[in-house]
Write a protein that holds these residues in place. Structure first.
Motif, PDB file in Angstrom:
ATOM      1  N   PRO A 163       2.449   8.957 -19.704  1.00 24.80           N
ATOM      2  CA  PRO A 163       3.304  10.149 -19.742  1.00 24.80           C
ATOM      3  C   PRO A 163       3.653  10.702 -18.366  1.00 24.80           C
ATOM      4  CG  PRO A 163       1.507  10.322 -21.335  1.00 24.80           C
ATOM      5  CD  PRO A 163       1.209   9.138 -20.477  1.00 24.80           C
ATOM      6  N   ASP A 164       2.835  10.389 -17.353  1.00 18.85           N
ATOM      7  CA  ASP A 164       3.101  10.895 -16.005  1.00 18.85           C
ATOM      8  C   ASP A 164       4.159  10.084 -15.269  1.00 18.85           C
ATOM      9  OD1 ASP A 164       1.166  12.881 -16.292  1.00 18.85           O
ATOM     10  OD2 ASP A 164      -0.434  11.523 -15.661  1.00 18.85           O
ATOM     11  N   CYS A 165       4.612   8.989 -15.887  1.00 19.82           N
ATOM     12  CA  CYS A 165       5.618   8.116 -15.261  1.00 19.82           C
ATOM     13  C   CYS A 165       5.151   7.623 -13.893  1.00 19.82           C
ATOM     14  CB  CYS A 165       6.962   8.830 -15.138  1.00 19.82           C
ATOM     15  SG  CYS A 165       7.724   9.210 -16.724  1.00 19.82           S
ATOM     16  N   ILE A 166       3.913   7.158 -13.836  1.00 18.40           N
ATOM     17  CA  ILE A 166       3.352   6.620 -12.597  1.00 18.40           C
ATOM     18  C   ILE A 166       3.043   5.140 -12.802  1.00 18.40           C
ATOM     19  CG2 ILE A 166       1.393   6.685 -11.011  1.00 18.40           C
ATOM     20  CD1 ILE A 166       1.150   9.659 -11.574  1.00 18.40           C
ATOM     21  N   TYR A 167       3.523   4.316 -11.884  1.00 18.55           N
ATOM     22  CA  TYR A 167       3.181   2.899 -11.907  1.00 18.55           C
ATOM     23  C   TYR A 167       2.367   2.602 -10.652  1.00 18.55           C
ATOM     24  CZ  TYR A 167       3.476  -2.133 -12.443  1.00 18.55           C
ATOM     25  OH  TYR A 167       3.153  -3.458 -12.607  1.00 18.55           O
ATOM     26  N   SER A 168       1.148   2.118 -10.838  1.00 11.82           N
ATOM     27  CA  SER A 168       0.226   1.941  -9.717  1.00 11.82           C
ATOM     28  C   SER A 168       0.021   0.467  -9.386  1.00 11.82           C
ATOM     29  CB  SER A 168      -1.135   2.572 -10.041  1.00 11.82           C
ATOM     30  OG  SER A 168      -1.003   3.956 -10.288  1.00 11.82           O
ATOM     31  N   THR A 169      -0.125   0.204  -8.106  1.00 13.24           N
ATOM     32  CA  THR A 169      -0.518  -1.120  -7.625  1.00 13.24           C
ATOM     33  C   THR A 169      -1.754  -0.942  -6.753  1.00 13.24           C
ATOM     34  OG1 THR A 169       1.049  -0.878  -5.782  1.00 13.24           O
ATOM     35  CG2 THR A 169       1.769  -2.170  -7.684  1.00 13.24           C
ATOM     36  N   TRP A 170      -2.636  -1.925  -6.802  1.00 14.39           N
ATOM     37  CA  TRP A 170      -3.893  -1.855  -6.056  1.00 14.39           C
ATOM     38  C   TRP A 170      -3.999  -2.996  -5.056  1.00 14.39           C
ATOM     39  CZ3 TRP A 170      -3.450  -0.394 -11.078  1.00 14.39           C
ATOM     40  CH2 TRP A 170      -4.001   0.846 -11.449  1.00 14.39           C
ATOM     41  N   LYS A 171      -4.653  -2.685  -3.953  1.00 18.74           N
ATOM     42  CA  LYS A 171      -4.997  -3.696  -2.948  1.00 18.74           C
ATOM     43  C   LYS A 171      -6.441  -3.451  -2.546  1.00 18.74           C
ATOM     44  CE  LYS A 171      -3.676  -3.230   1.344  1.00 18.74           C
ATOM     45  NZ  LYS A 171      -2.854  -3.203   2.578  1.00 18.74           N
ATOM     46  N   ILE A 172      -7.277  -4.486  -2.662  1.00 14.31           N
ATOM     47  CA  ILE A 172      -8.684  -4.366  -2.301  1.00 14.31           C
ATOM     48  C   ILE A 172      -9.021  -5.442  -1.273  1.00 14.31           C
ATOM     49  CG2 ILE A 172     -11.063  -4.402  -3.126  1.00 14.31           C
ATOM     50  CD1 ILE A 172     -10.077  -3.571  -5.860  1.00 14.31           C
ATOM     51  N   GLN A 173      -9.520  -5.008  -0.128  1.00 15.29           N
ATOM     52  CA  GLN A 173      -9.990  -5.957   0.883  1.00 15.29           C
ATOM     53  C   GLN A 173     -11.364  -6.456   0.463  1.00 15.29           C
ATOM     54  OE1 GLN A 173      -9.602  -3.181   4.251  1.00 15.29           O
ATOM     55  NE2 GLN A 173      -8.240  -4.681   5.183  1.00 15.29           N
ATOM     56  N   ILE A 174     -11.494  -7.757   0.296  1.00 11.05           N
ATOM     57  CA  ILE A 174     -12.773  -8.309  -0.131  1.00 11.05           C
ATOM     58  C   ILE A 174     -13.291  -9.311   0.896  1.00 11.05           C
ATOM     59  CG2 ILE A 174     -12.588  -7.871  -2.585  1.00 11.05           C
ATOM     60  CD1 ILE A 174     -11.433 -10.560  -3.014  1.00 11.05           C
ATOM     61  N   ARG A 175     -14.604  -9.454   0.919  1.00  6.87           N
ATOM     62  CA  ARG A 175     -15.300 -10.200   1.962  1.00  6.87           C
ATOM     63  C   ARG A 175     -15.298 -11.708   1.703  1.00  6.87           C
ATOM     64  NH1 ARG A 175     -20.959  -8.165   1.119  1.00  6.87           N
ATOM     65  NH2 ARG A 175     -21.414  -9.406   2.983  1.00  6.87           N
ATOM     66  N   ARG A 176     -15.188 -12.465   2.777  1.00 12.13           N
ATOM     67  CA  ARG A 176     -15.440 -13.911   2.817  1.00 12.13           C
ATOM     68  C   ARG A 176     -14.609 -14.718   1.821  1.00 12.13           C
ATOM     69  NH1 ARG A 176     -21.908 -14.639   4.230  1.00 12.13           N
ATOM     70  NH2 ARG A 176     -22.102 -12.759   5.520  1.00 12.13           N
ATOM     71  N   ILE A 177     -13.343 -14.416   1.718  1.00  9.98           N
ATOM     72  CA  ILE A 177     -12.474 -15.161   0.806  1.00  9.98           C
ATOM     73  C   ILE A 177     -12.445 -16.643   1.170  1.00  9.98           C
ATOM     74  CG2 ILE A 177     -10.064 -15.484   0.088  1.00  9.98           C
ATOM     75  CD1 ILE A 177      -9.722 -12.467   0.182  1.00  9.98           C
ATOM     76  N   SER A 178     -12.397 -16.946   2.468  1.00  9.78           N
ATOM     77  CA  SER A 178     -12.300 -18.346   2.897  1.00  9.78           C
ATOM     78  C   SER A 178     -13.570 -19.143   2.643  1.00  9.78           C
ATOM     79  CB  SER A 178     -11.947 -18.417   4.390  1.00  9.78           C
ATOM     80  OG  SER A 178     -10.618 -18.023   4.602  1.00  9.78           O
ATOM     81  N   VAL A 179     -14.670 -18.462   2.359  1.00  9.37           N
ATOM     82  CA  VAL A 179     -15.897 -19.170   2.004  1.00  9.37           C
ATOM     83  C   VAL A 179     -15.806 -19.700   0.579  1.00  9.37           C
ATOM     84  CG1 VAL A 179     -18.375 -18.894   1.571  1.00  9.37           C
ATOM     85  CG2 VAL A 179     -17.348 -17.894   3.617  1.00  9.37           C
ATOM     86  N   PHE A 180     -15.252 -18.896  -0.306  1.00 14.57           N
ATOM     87  CA  PHE A 180     -15.194 -19.269  -1.715  1.00 14.57           C
ATOM     88  C   PHE A 180     -13.915 -20.018  -2.075  1.00 14.57           C
ATOM     89  CE2 PHE A 180     -18.114 -15.757  -1.317  1.00 14.57           C
ATOM     90  CZ  PHE A 180     -19.173 -16.133  -2.137  1.00 14.57           C
ATOM     91  N   PHE A 181     -12.837 -19.767  -1.339  1.00  7.62           N
ATOM     92  CA  PHE A 181     -11.584 -20.499  -1.521  1.00  7.62           C
ATOM     93  C   PHE A 181     -11.191 -21.079  -0.172  1.00  7.62           C
ATOM     94  CE2 PHE A 181     -11.402 -17.437  -5.023  1.00  7.62           C
ATOM     95  CZ  PHE A 181     -11.105 -18.283  -6.085  1.00  7.62           C
ATOM     96  N   LYS A 182     -11.575 -22.306   0.053  1.00  6.81           N
ATOM     97  CA  LYS A 182     -11.373 -22.932   1.354  1.00  6.81           C
ATOM     98  C   LYS A 182      -9.889 -23.196   1.606  1.00  6.81           C
ATOM     99  CE  LYS A 182     -14.367 -26.071   0.144  1.00  6.81           C
ATOM    100  NZ  LYS A 182     -14.939 -25.381  -1.024  1.00  6.81           N
ATOM    101  N   PRO A 183      -9.465 -23.190   2.871  1.00  5.47           N
ATOM    102  CA  PRO A 183      -8.038 -23.366   3.185  1.00  5.47           C
ATOM    103  C   PRO A 183      -7.419 -24.622   2.586  1.00  5.47           C
ATOM    104  CG  PRO A 183      -9.197 -22.570   5.112  1.00  5.47           C
ATOM    105  CD  PRO A 183     -10.248 -22.856   4.075  1.00  5.47           C
ATOM    106  N   GLN A 184      -8.177 -25.711   2.497  1.00  5.69           N
ATOM    107  CA  GLN A 184      -7.594 -26.934   1.927  1.00  5.69           C
ATOM    108  C   GLN A 184      -7.429 -26.836   0.412  1.00  5.69           C
ATOM    109  OE1 GLN A 184     -10.686 -26.692   2.996  1.00  5.69           O
ATOM    110  NE2 GLN A 184     -12.094 -28.141   2.020  1.00  5.69           N
ATOM    111  N   GLU A 185      -7.942 -25.745  -0.192  1.00  8.05           N
ATOM    112  CA  GLU A 185      -7.796 -25.540  -1.630  1.00  8.05           C
ATOM    113  C   GLU A 185      -6.761 -24.465  -1.963  1.00  8.05           C
ATOM    114  OE1 GLU A 185     -12.207 -26.723  -3.333  1.00  8.05           O
ATOM    115  OE2 GLU A 185     -11.867 -24.661  -2.661  1.00  8.05           O
TER     116      GLU A 185
END
Length: 411
Positions: free
Chosen positions: A184-206
């Motif tokens: 009812p407030d006519c608000i559309y929200s988007t989120w951005k969360i900085q998370i740690r060590r992404i390249s450890v769990f998703f390696k660049p070659q993947e």
């Protein structure tokens, strides 16, 4: 449903990223940078003070963007901390300060300073002199830096690894909210969360590149004029959805899973967890998502390409939704997040769902996570139950808001 062991998962991913590891003969350092305050910041407009924020970079390899502080010549960023692993001895920190102006296409540039000796840093009593255009004095900036040699664990991480704290930002768009009418407030929200060590769990070659078998992806990323136009449109829409403004943003720090439920997934009016479906991407640095709605994306070729700012690749993508762990009749009990890999644009591999789960559990210990491949019948069943819950939630929310609006104020 995937299984999980945080210790074994982290150990395996760290071992697998040794191709990134630096030579033992090289010096590796970890830094904790605390941004404190500034003073004597000049006003850039005729009236009032500046609305300052800053962007810090280390060797142009990793960046940190602060919150915006309104109408002040003496901003204080006492909660702005930045932990970066594996930087070289000669790393340089550059900080640029800007004045936020919602009415302008580009924010005013106030000035910058550099820290050349990041590892052996000694804070100046007066702070760092901010030098503006034409070499003018534009105030002083105060920060502190704690440095240490990388440990046996962290020296195997990729160079310039972000390691916290996890910070979130939410942007509310009223223009898009009027189109979607999700609330009812006519608000559309988007989120951005900085998370740690992404390249450890998703390696660049993947990295998950765009799906060349998907017609919509071909239209966006192909080699034709229509593709260039599509990418420009997506980038403009991304800027609208994630634009930083003075009045329509919320920022904060997430220390655990409880913070995630409280500050991100709870309805601001009812304080209850909102049942809905989110579209998400994991990029090189952040977890981005928004509520899925057919209307808002009706004229957009790809929801995921929009969230990814028309990038040719993501680390992962799909949809997710919250649900009560023990069924929709037990909404006051534990909750869990259900993730899938449903993205035609990037078609992420299902075998990486366990990496997604490990990444989120590493950042938010104790978070209940379930993963399904997008064709799994259990996912379809969960979404069907969710849709019934959404209808009940909408009806109850409307009733609560009606009571709030009609109830007389109690002195």
């Amino acid at each position: 449903m995937s299984s999980y062991s945080i210790s074994s998962g982290l150990k395996d991913t760290l071992i697998e990223t040794t191709f990134f590891a630096l030579d033992d003969s090289q010096s590796n350092y970890d830094v904790i940078i605390q941004f404190h305050s500034a003073e004597d910041i000049p006003k850039m407009d005729v009236f009032g003070h500046a609305d300052p924020y800053f962007i810090a970079k280390i060797d142009d390899q990793i960046s940190f963007t602060s919150t915006i502080l309104s109408n002040t010549a003496t901003p204080k960023w006492d909660d702005e901390k930045w932990i970066v692993r594996n930087i070289p001895l000669n790393a340089i920190l550059t900080v640029k300060i800007y004045d936020k102006d919602d009415a302008k296409l580009f924010d005013d540039y106030i000035g910058k300073f550099e820290v050349l000796n990041l590892i052996n840093y000694h804070a100046s009593i007066t702070g760092h002199k901010v030098i503006g255009p034409f070499n003018r004095y534009h105030g002083f900036f105060h920060l502190s830096i704690q440095s240490m040699e990388s440990s046996e664990e962290t020296k195997h991480l990729p160079r310039y690894t972000f390691d916290g704290p996890c910070r979130y930002s939410r942007h509310d768009s009223f223009a898009v909210g009027c189109l979607t009418m999700l609330n009812p407030d006519c608000i559309y929200s988007t989120w951005k969360i900085q998370i740690r060590r992404i390249s450890v769990f998703f390696k660049p070659q993947e990295r998950q590149y765009w799906n060349r078998k998907y017609k919509v992806a071909q239209m966006i990323f192909g080699n034709c004029l229509l593709s260039l136009a599509s990418q420009s449109t997506l980038k403009l829409a991304h800027k609208v959805l994630y634009g930083r403004t003075l009045k329509h943003n919320e920022n904060g720090q997430l220390n655990n899973a409880d913070d995630l439920w409280k500050f991100v997934f709870s309805d601001r009016t009812t304080k209850r967890i909102k049942p809905c479906i989110y579209t998400y991407v994991i990029d090189d640095n952040t977890w981005r998502f928004s509520e899925t709605d057919a209307q808002v994306f009706a004229d957009v070729a790809s929801k995921h390409a929009l969230l990814a700012n028309a990038s040719e690749y993501v680390r992962y993508a799909g949809q997710f939704h919250p649900r009560p762990k023990y069924g929709w009749n037990n909404c006051d009990d534990e909750w869990e997040l259900v993730f899938d890999n449903e993205s035609g644009t990037y078609a992420p591999n299902a075998y990486l769902l366990i990496n997604l789960k490990n990444l989120l559990l590493f950042n938010f210990p104790g978070l209940n996570i379930v993963t399904y491949e997008y064709k799994d019948p259990k996912l379809k069943e969960s979404v069907t139950e969710l849709k019934h819950a959404i209808e009940k939630y909408k009806n109850s929310t409307t009733a609560i808001q009606h009571l709030v609006l009609t109830c007389p104020c109690v002195p």
